[in-house]
Design an enzyme around this catalytic site. Sequence first.
Site, PDB file in Angstrom:
ATOM      1  N   ASN A  28       0.876  -1.175   0.000  1.00  0.00           N
ATOM      2  CA  ASN A  28       0.000   0.000   0.000  1.00  0.00           C
ATOM      3  C   ASN A  28       0.912   1.222   0.000  1.00  0.00           C
ATOM      4  OD1 ASN A  28      -1.892   1.980   0.402  1.00  0.00           O
ATOM      5  ND2 ASN A  28      -2.764   1.077   2.254  1.00  0.00           N
ATOM      6  N   ARG A  50      -2.467  -2.115  -3.544  1.00  0.00           N
ATOM      7  CA  ARG A  50      -3.650  -1.269  -3.432  1.00  0.00           C
ATOM      8  C   ARG A  50      -3.491  -0.121  -4.435  1.00  0.00           C
ATOM      9  NH1 ARG A  50      -6.172   1.422   1.922  1.00  0.00           N
ATOM     10  NH2 ARG A  50      -8.059   2.164   0.926  1.00  0.00           N
ATOM     11  N   HIS A  96     -12.942   3.435  -0.899  1.00  0.00           N
ATOM     12  CA  HIS A  96     -12.941   2.511   0.243  1.00  0.00           C
ATOM     13  C   HIS A  96     -13.547   1.155  -0.142  1.00  0.00           C
ATOM     14  CE1 HIS A  96     -12.784   6.082   3.285  1.00  0.00           C
ATOM     15  NE2 HIS A  96     -11.580   5.563   3.138  1.00  0.00           N
ATOM     16  N   ARG A 117     -10.360  16.407   5.317  1.00  0.00           N
ATOM     17  CA  ARG A 117     -11.087  16.681   4.059  1.00  0.00           C
ATOM     18  C   ARG A 117     -12.466  17.259   4.357  1.00  0.00           C
ATOM     19  NH1 ARG A 117     -10.232  10.801   1.523  1.00  0.00           N
ATOM     20  NH2 ARG A 117      -8.574  10.465   3.032  1.00  0.00           N
ATOM     21  N   GLU A 140      -8.399  -4.430   4.810  1.00  0.00           N
ATOM     22  CA  GLU A 140      -8.199  -4.234   3.368  1.00  0.00           C
ATOM     23  C   GLU A 140      -7.021  -5.063   2.858  1.00  0.00           C
ATOM     24  OE1 GLU A 140      -8.378  -0.339   4.842  1.00  0.00           O
ATOM     25  OE2 GLU A 140      -9.414   0.431   3.082  1.00  0.00           O
TER      26      GLU A 140
END
Length: 394
Positions: A9, A94, A182, A242, A380
């Site tokens: 990742n 990823r 996601h 964000r 994940e």
Amino acid sequence: MTSAILVVNAGSSSIKFSLFMDRSDTLDLTVRGHVEGLFTAPRFVSKAPDGTVKSEKSWPAGDVLGHAGAIDHIIGHLRSGFGDGSRLLGIGHRVVHGGKAFKAPVRVDARVLSHLEAFIPLAPLHQPHNLAPIRRALERVPDLPQVACFDTSFHRTQPAVAQTFALPAGLREAGVMRYGFHGLSYEYIASVLPAIDPVAANGRTIVLHLGNGASMCALAAGRSVDSTMGFTAVEGLPMGTRSGSLDPGVILYLKDQLAMDARDIEDLIYNKSGLLGVSGISSDMRTLLASEEPQAKLAIDLFVYRIRCWLGALTAALGGLDAVVFTAGIGENSPEIRSRVCSDAGWLGIKMDDAANVAGHERISAGTSRVAVFVVPTNEELMIARHARRLLTQ
Ligand code: AMP
């Protein structure tokens, strides 16, 4: 011979990795680690699953070790540990964006890589960093298969109305549409729900991925039908830094009246807004929950309020609600936020079992609750390892 799958990742200044051993019925995490401080003060560490440090290395400050050098080091380090007869089957990466084309993970060759590079304008802050280790590994270890797993592809099951902005059709053709993100987290949750609760697995379930990045996804029988993130990972909920959804007119105002350019606005909505921007204190939910400052309270209130509104909207998209799942850093670890979200959602038929919530049980709804509520840790990395194993052993 035991096979292992490396999961990578890669972000802008770090690469995280995990190594899974293929035990045929399970994939067991055996090593995890990272290289942090790329381009500034690079530092490598690998750890056993219990946190014991297995290997460390630092490079001189200012050493220009970037993604290529970091992935070389990770692969070299892991391969040197394979004296036990096991072998590295491949790498699962990823990758934030798979565009419209990639509806599932894919084995990457030079042709696929150039296709993925075409999505850099759609995710300029993430896609180049995600692809850099793939490019390097294809050059340096061409015998080692690479698999790209996308944050977007799980959402390609959404109906057209959920993926479409009310903009002229030509823009949609040009790729301006709601992709959702996601996806690997939601896919993992959907994959474990059958063992947790058949009604949640087969019915109408909203998953709340509440971490530093935060979004929500409506699942109908385990398939994504809508989500709060759209064209970019900024839409939807306010997050750590964000902004979440804004009236698009705000962007025009910032540009025309406050003379901000695209990069200024990008920095504002990605790095200086959300919990950090509203509170002026921190992007970390723990810090805000511990603060007495009114601005910290407002930031939390706003976060919870937007979740409340989106719960209503996604329930409407599903035509009803059978289950809610909390996951990611805040969702998994904050009984207080879970409690506030659930008490706001009493009108949807949610009734929390307060003791189960505080105790951190998997099911936290009361027996009389019409909607079941669960806390399920996401994974994940394991989802990526599963995809890579499937594609590389077919
Ligand atoms: P993630 O991006 O999934 O790693 O989640 C990171 C977020 O989880 C940070 O904003 C933390 O504030 C939040 N978090 C982690 N533990 C807790 C906790 N015990 N209570 C509240 N928030 C937490």
